[in-house]
Scaffold this active site. Structure first.
Site, mmCIF file in Angstrom:
data_model
loop_
_atom_site.group_PDB
_atom_site.id
_atom_site.type_symbol
_atom_site.label_atom_id
_atom_site.label_comp_id
_atom_site.label_asym_id
_atom_site.label_seq_id
_atom_site.Cartn_x
_atom_site.Cartn_y
_atom_site.Cartn_z
ATOM 1 N N ASP A 1 0.833 -1.200 0.000
ATOM 2 C CA ASP A 1 0.000 0.000 0.000
ATOM 3 C C ASP A 1 0.873 1.257 0.000
ATOM 4 O OD1 ASP A 1 -2.401 1.332 -0.046
ATOM 5 O OD2 ASP A 1 -2.788 1.168 2.089
ATOM 6 N N TRP B 1 -12.116 -9.087 -6.669
ATOM 7 C CA TRP B 1 -13.137 -9.549 -5.723
ATOM 8 C C TRP B 1 -14.340 -10.180 -6.426
ATOM 9 C CZ3 TRP B 1 -11.475 -10.227 -1.069
ATOM 10 C CH2 TRP B 1 -10.507 -9.374 -0.530
ATOM 11 N N THR C 1 -8.435 -9.859 4.330
ATOM 12 C CA THR C 1 -8.962 -11.222 4.430
ATOM 13 C C THR C 1 -9.975 -11.484 3.324
ATOM 14 O OG1 THR C 1 -10.887 -10.702 5.815
ATOM 15 C CG2 THR C 1 -8.802 -11.137 6.961
#
Length: 452
Positions: A57, A419, A66
């Site tokens: 980051d 995702w 997670t």
């Protein structure tokens, strides 16, 4: 929503002590940490076989997000697995440094502030239904989150011009806004940027960035569990007393500086209430709500610890929670150390101990040593944490992602995931869109894996 998708993102602090004359910048140390990741992932931003995301980051902070979890114990297990993943990178990086003649010890800290006053975060994510009134969620949650540090803070020694003082929260001094769409510039309590990572017509993702990074498993469970329970009550239409804060940013600092929880904070309209008053209200509503809800042993654990933590603060007798609440564990450690060596809280050795508490390397980190001695309670098992390093949660969309990544890597296929997308980068550019985070079985993904 009784079954809720949840996740935790943790940024880790990095430092390195060198044995020889050569020195590396934090950026260079971070690159050594991620060299193994880049070698197989061709990037410092990757998804892992356990469904989690690992990346570098802003400011050279490794971050671990997670996979989607749908129970508290599952989430705490996968949060702990993140520490193991980072610890493996640390050990590998130290070996590389040694091989290149740059002897050094790398430290990864699961905390929220460094010695230069920089802050990095621990973000909680909760799936909420789109149909709900998001402004009401923010209004009801804000007083809860401002005062939650009373039971979930990681503890910190704050050096002030007058003296050193022990505070509840590491993050409180670095929050500058109540609700905002920014995360780094203004550091709000609740981030409103609308990125659901799911079907946007059905869901939103509530992004809470005010919490401390917790070493204690029971405190992590309490932190996320109480927030999830308050969300559930808001969605169920439970009525709460109006604790709208006059100035949330001033209030969060005032609460952090008051270990008794009794200092009044100013509410909108000139009223006052203490952090203990506010938390007692949310706790009472939760106990009432659970009388008409299906029993959940994990939620029962949360409410039991919530009540005991508030009782301990009120009585200023922490014996019944001194292995379960992070800031209480840390403060007790400091007090023992001060008594033994006759030192002030401002002593640099206390600052070193504060940092060492958050060192994630087993056998070296102080919290790990406390845990081994039974001075910090656990809710996970080593076997489950070890399994979670490579195995995704089996009850959510994370299973689809993890299975796809494992199959693609073993077949030597080029792939891209995020995702919601699973994609094989071949001529056909086959992509599966997984918009339902609750879904762990999908024939389309099975066919994609079979095609490898």
């Amino acid at each position: 929503m009784q079954r809720r998708i949840m996740g935790i993102e943790t940024e880790f602090g990095v430092t390195c002590t060198f044995h020889g004359h050569r020195r590396l910048s934090p950026d260079e140390v971070a690159r050594y940490l991620f060299r193994r990741v880049v070698s197989w992932g061709r990037s410092s931003n990757v998804f892992l076989r356990n469904g989690a995301r690992l990346y570098l980051d802003v400011g050279s902070h490794p971050e671990y997000a997670t996979a989607e979890c749908d129970s508290l114990h599952q989430l705490v297990t996968h949060d702990r697995a993140g520490e193991r993943v980072l610890e493996e990178l640390l050990i590998d990086a130290e070996q590389r440094l040694a091989e290149e003649g740059i002897g050094g010890d790398i430290y990864l800290f699961k905390n929220n502030t460094d010695s230069a006053g920089n802050s990095y975060g621990c973000h909680e994510n909760f799936l909420v239904v789109r149909a709900g009134e998001f402004s009401r969620i923010s209004d009801v949650l804000l007083p809860f989150l401002v005062t939650r540090q009373l039971i979930c803070g990681a503890g910190k020694v704050l050096q002030t011009p007058k003296a050193a003082t022990f505070c509840l929260s590491q993050r409180a001094e670095h929050i500058w806004e109540g609700v905002s769409s920014a995360t780094t510039r203004s550091r709000p309590i609740i981030n409103t940027r609308d990125e659901p990572h799911a079907d946007a017509e059905k869901y939103r993702r509530l992004h809470v960035i005010v919490g401390d990074s917790n070493m204690s498993e029971t405190t992590t469970m309490l932190k996320v569990g109480t927030a999830a329970l308050v969300l559930e009550m808001i969605e169920a239409g439970v009525a709460f007393r109006d604790f709208a804060l006059d100035n949330p940013i001033r209030a969060i600092r005032e609460v952090s500086h008051d270990l008794t929880g009794r200092r009044p904070v100013r509410l909108a309209g000139g009223r006052q209430a203490s952090a203990l008053d506010i938390q007692r209200e949310y706790y009472a509503r939760a106990v009432e709500h659970l009388r008409n809800r299906d029993r959940d042993p994990q939620i029962d654990q949360v409410v039991d610890l919530w009540g005991r933590a508030l009782d301990a603060v009120e009585a200023q007798d922490f014996a019944k929670v001194d292995t379960e609440i992070d800031w209480v564990i840390k403060r007790k450690l400091f007090q023992r150390y001060q008594d033994r060596y006759d030192m002030e809280l401002s002593d640099p050795k206390i600052a070193q101990l504060d940092l060492a508490y958050h060192d994630i390397k087993r056998g070296r980190g102080v919290f790990d040593l406390l845990q081994r001695k039974g001075l910090a309670k656990r809710i996970t098992e080593d076997e489950a944490v070890d399994a979670a390093v490579d195995t995704p949660p089996q009850t959510t969309r994370a299973k689809l992602r993890g299975d796809f990544i494992t199959a693609a890597q073993e077949a030597g296929r080029d792939f891209t995931v995020d995702w919601v997308h699973l994609k094989l980068n071949d001529q056909a550019q086959r992509t599966v869109l997984c918009k339902d985070p609750f879904r762990s079985v999908d024939e389309r993904v099975d066919r994609l894996i079979a095609s490898m």
